[in-house]
Design an enzyme around this catalytic site. Structure first.
Site, short mmCIF file in Angstrom:
data_model
loop_
_atom_site.label_atom_id
_atom_site.label_comp_id
_atom_site.label_asym_id
_atom_site.label_seq_id
_atom_site.Cartn_x
_atom_site.Cartn_y
_atom_site.Cartn_z
CE1 TYR A 103 -3.43 2.87 1.63
CE2 TYR A 103 -2.16 2.96 3.36
CZ TYR A 103 -3.09 3.36 2.43
OH TYR A 103 -3.65 4.77 2.67
CB ALA A 104 3.06 2.67 2.26
CG PHE A 138 -9.24 -0.46 20.36
CD1 PHE A 138 -9.40 -1.41 20.14
CD2 PHE A 138 -8.29 0.07 20.65
CE1 PHE A 138 -8.03 -2.03 20.25
CE2 PHE A 138 -7.30 -0.50 21.12
CZ PHE A 138 -6.68 -1.39 20.34
N GLY A 182 1.64 -6.42 21.12
CA GLY A 182 1.62 -6.51 21.89
C GLY A 182 1.17 -4.92 22.65
P1 NAD Z 1 -12.90 5.42 2.98
O1 NAD Z 1 -12.58 3.63 2.96
O2 NAD Z 1 -13.08 5.46 4.03
O3 NAD Z 1 -13.24 5.63 2.02
C1 NAD Z 1 -12.82 5.55 0.52
C2 NAD Z 1 -13.91 5.25 -0.58
O4 NAD Z 1 -12.92 4.90 -1.71
C3 NAD Z 1 -15.12 4.92 0.19
O5 NAD Z 1 -16.70 5.26 0.42
C4 NAD Z 1 -15.57 3.77 -1.14
O6 NAD Z 1 -16.96 3.22 -1.42
C5 NAD Z 1 -14.20 4.72 -2.75
N1 NAD Z 1 -14.30 3.64 -3.73
C6 NAD Z 1 -13.30 2.41 -3.62
N2 NAD Z 1 -13.67 2.04 -4.75
C7 NAD Z 1 -14.27 2.79 -5.44
C8 NAD Z 1 -14.67 2.74 -6.55
N3 NAD Z 1 -13.80 1.95 -7.17
N4 NAD Z 1 -15.39 3.58 -7.33
C9 NAD Z 1 -15.75 4.51 -6.73
N5 NAD Z 1 -15.81 4.78 -5.37
C10 NAD Z 1 -14.94 3.84 -4.62
O7 NAD Z 1 -10.98 5.94 3.11
P2 NAD Z 1 -10.37 7.05 4.53
O8 NAD Z 1 -10.58 7.18 5.35
O9 NAD Z 1 -11.55 8.62 3.36
O10 NAD Z 1 -9.51 7.62 3.31
C11 NAD Z 1 -9.74 8.44 1.72
C12 NAD Z 1 -8.01 8.69 1.73
O11 NAD Z 1 -7.73 9.18 2.50
C13 NAD Z 1 -7.31 7.38 1.19
O12 NAD Z 1 -6.28 7.49 -0.40
C14 NAD Z 1 -6.21 7.12 1.69
O13 NAD Z 1 -5.33 6.28 1.03
C15 NAD Z 1 -6.23 8.24 2.26
N6 NAD Z 1 -5.42 8.24 3.74
C16 NAD Z 1 -6.41 8.09 5.05
C17 NAD Z 1 -6.12 8.31 6.54
C18 NAD Z 1 -6.61 8.00 7.95
O14 NAD Z 1 -6.66 8.49 8.23
N7 NAD Z 1 -8.54 8.28 7.19
C19 NAD Z 1 -4.26 8.16 6.85
C20 NAD Z 1 -4.47 8.17 5.18
C21 NAD Z 1 -4.29 7.62 3.41
C1 UGA Z 2 -3.44 2.30 8.40
C2 UGA Z 2 -3.26 2.28 7.21
O1 UGA Z 2 -2.88 1.85 6.72
C3 UGA Z 2 -3.70 3.96 6.25
O2 UGA Z 2 -4.94 4.12 5.91
C4 UGA Z 2 -2.88 4.95 6.25
O3 UGA Z 2 -2.02 6.02 6.17
C5 UGA Z 2 -3.57 5.62 8.22
O4 UGA Z 2 -4.41 4.09 8.70
C6 UGA Z 2 -4.08 6.53 9.35
O5 UGA Z 2 -4.85 6.28 9.37
O6 UGA Z 2 -3.42 8.01 9.20
P1 UGA Z 2 -2.32 2.35 10.56
O7 UGA Z 2 -1.78 3.37 11.72
O8 UGA Z 2 -1.87 0.72 10.57
O9 UGA Z 2 -2.15 2.17 8.76
O10 UGA Z 2 -3.22 1.99 11.09
P2 UGA Z 2 -4.64 0.97 12.16
O11 UGA Z 2 -4.98 -0.42 11.03
O12 UGA Z 2 -5.25 1.84 12.61
O13 UGA Z 2 -3.63 0.18 13.00
C7 UGA Z 2 -2.92 1.45 14.24
C8 UGA Z 2 -2.10 0.46 14.97
O14 UGA Z 2 -2.79 -0.83 15.28
C9 UGA Z 2 -1.60 -0.67 13.85
O15 UGA Z 2 -0.60 -0.71 14.93
C10 UGA Z 2 -2.49 -2.07 14.51
O16 UGA Z 2 -1.43 -3.08 14.55
C11 UGA Z 2 -2.85 -1.77 15.55
N1 UGA Z 2 -4.54 -2.12 16.11
C12 UGA Z 2 -5.36 -2.47 15.06
C13 UGA Z 2 -5.23 -3.36 17.40
O17 UGA Z 2 -3.20 -3.28 17.71
N2 UGA Z 2 -5.48 -3.77 17.36
C14 UGA Z 2 -6.99 -3.48 16.83
O18 UGA Z 2 -8.40 -3.85 16.46
C15 UGA Z 2 -7.05 -2.81 15.81
#
Ligand code: NAD
Ligand code: UGA
Length: 353
Positions: free
Chosen positions: A149-150, A202, A217
């Site tokens: 992904y990254a 959670f 952990g």
């Molecule tokens: P999300 O999964 O809630 O939103 C993604 C949306 O894209 C969903 O509503 C899904 O239905 C839509 N989608 C997926 N495939 C599709 C398709 N083929 N056609 C039309 N719609 C489609 O994710 P999010 O948390 O809102 O993240 C949005 C963006 O930000 C992503 O690019 C993600 O990688 C990035 N991002 C989010 C976070 C975070 O903290 N939430 C952190 C890092 C990166």
């Molecule tokens: C995810 C995604 O890779 C990206 O969409 C995004 O960059 C990032 O979230 C984000 O929200 O910024 P990550 O930070 O690993 O990455 O997000 P989580 O799935 O929320 O996990 C956070 C941490 O909680 C990880 O260490 C994971 O192992 C841990 N975790 C997760 C638990 O210990 N228990 C759980 O039930 C779920």
């Protein structure tokens, strides 16, 4: 300004659309293949176009032509999917975007592309906030599929940057650091593995009395950003095209750092405070490979350097406790008051992907 938002039905998209409609005059057209989280948005400046972007290319092209700025949020963004469906991740998160970049170049439109804080990868013992233009990007081995992904997002950033140099593409890349707020992913049944991101696991455990599972952990460290702070930052980026031209910007709250174990304790405490009773949820340890599958490796530490956004006048306002307190309160209110809950608020099905 006319804004085309791809992925408007997701966690960030649904919150951002509501924020922009309330705090600007922008006109929004939003595409998604799921409308559950935007069902409550009825506004004369908002149009929803349902569909899978992979199948409605002509419509996307027309909308890019209409838009002043294209905000792309579409991606598979849950770590469980990186392990179980790595090729789908690359196809959607990287290859599909190449088409969108071409459309933005063809119509000379600005692209605001969501990347991820995960591109910084492993900290390797560095305890210095990650800086957009200085920090090295450190991925784990190929056999650890988590990094696909990254890696895909990193290559997407590099391709966009190259188009900026070669074709003059007007772009801004955003790297979000663990946003938290209402409508985050989806709730799951007790003991579910993989599935959504940590808050949803959670929260589900607190509601169902299921285990709060600490992966490896619970030592991994993140900084959590309230979606309202994030939406203000994204609005600023949308509204300041020349200041953000061809820039990469972290959005995060450096003061809101916690290990996952600390987060579990915080949410247990907040649940008591908000409901007046203790949850039956217990902390249990689980290996990352059991929770997500073989190929899981974790980002150990992640704090943003936000000096670039601060220079544009943005700072996060919501501290760690209030971020989780208000988000949990939103869930508890909705779940208490609704007769019929949308599927993402039902902690029923055990999710394995
Ligand atoms: P999300 O999964 O809630 O939103 C993604 C949306 O894209 C969903 O509503 C899904 O239905 C839509 N989608 C997926 N495939 C599709 C398709 N083929 N056609 C039309 N719609 C489609 O994710 P999010 O948390 O809102 O993240 C949005 C963006 O930000 C992503 O690019 C993600 O990688 C990035 N991002 C989010 C976070 C975070 O903290 N939430 C952190 C890092 C990166
Ligand atoms: C995810 C995604 O890779 C990206 O969409 C995004 O960059 C990032 O979230 C984000 O929200 O910024 P990550 O930070 O690993 O990455 O997000 P989580 O799935 O929320 O996990 C956070 C941490 O909680 C990880 O260490 C994971 O192992 C841990 N975790 C997760 C638990 O210990 N228990 C759980 O039930 C779920």
């Amino acid at each position: 300004m006319n804004i085309l938002m791809l992925g408007v039905g997701g966690f960030i998209g649904s919150n951002l659309a509501a924020h922009l409609l309330a705090n600007s005059d922008h006109v929004i057209a939003g595409i998604d293949d799921n409308d559950e989280k935007i069902a409550d948005i009825q506004h004369e400046r908002f149009t929803f176009i349902p569909g899978d972007v992979r199948r409605i290319g002509d419509k996307v092209d027309d909308l890019v032509r209409w838009a002043d700025v294209v905000v792309d949020l579409i991606a598979y963004a849950n770590p469980s999917i990186y392990i179980t469906r790595p090729l789908d991740v690359v196809n959607l998160n990287l290859f599909q975007n190449l088409e969108l970049i071409d459309r933005c170049i063809k119509h000379r439109k600005r692209l605001v592309q969501f990347s991820t804080s995960e591109v910084y990868g492993l900290s390797e013992g560095r305890r210095k906030p990650f800086s957009e233009d200085e920090t090295n990007l450190v991925m784990g081995p190929v056999k650890k599929q988590r990094w696909i992904y990254a890696s895909a997002k990193e290559l997407l950033e590099r391709i966009i940057y190259a188009h900026g140099q070669q074709d003059g593409l007007d772009f801004t890349i955003i790297r979000p650091f663990n946003f938290v707020g209402p409508k985050f992913d989806y709730l799951v049944g007790p003991g579910a593995l993989g599935g959504p991101r940590v808050f949803s696991h959670f929260m589900s455990a607190l509601l169902t009395g299921g285990p709060m599972q600490l992966v490896d952990g619970g030592h991994a460290h993140r900084s959590y950003t309230h979606i309202d702070d994030a939406s203000r930052a994204i609005q600023l980026i949308i509204d300041r095209p020349s200041a953000c031209h061809q820039e990469i910007l972290n959005i995060g709250s450096p003061q809101n750092g916690a290990t996952v174990r600390e987060l579990a304790h915080l949410m247990l405490d907040l649940y008591r405070e908000l409901t007046g009773k203790s949850s039956e949820a217990k902390l249990v340890d689980i290996a990352g490979t059991s929770f997500y599958g073989e190929g899981y490796e974790d980002c150990d530490w992640r704090i943003p350097d936000i000096r670039k956004l601060e220079a544009l006048g943005w700072q996060p306002r919501i501290n760690l406790r209030d971020t989780f307190r208000s988000t949990m309160a939103w869930y508890l209110d909705r779940i208490d008051s609704a007769d019929e809950l949308p599927s993402y608020l039902r902690a029923e099905a055990v999710s394995l992907a």
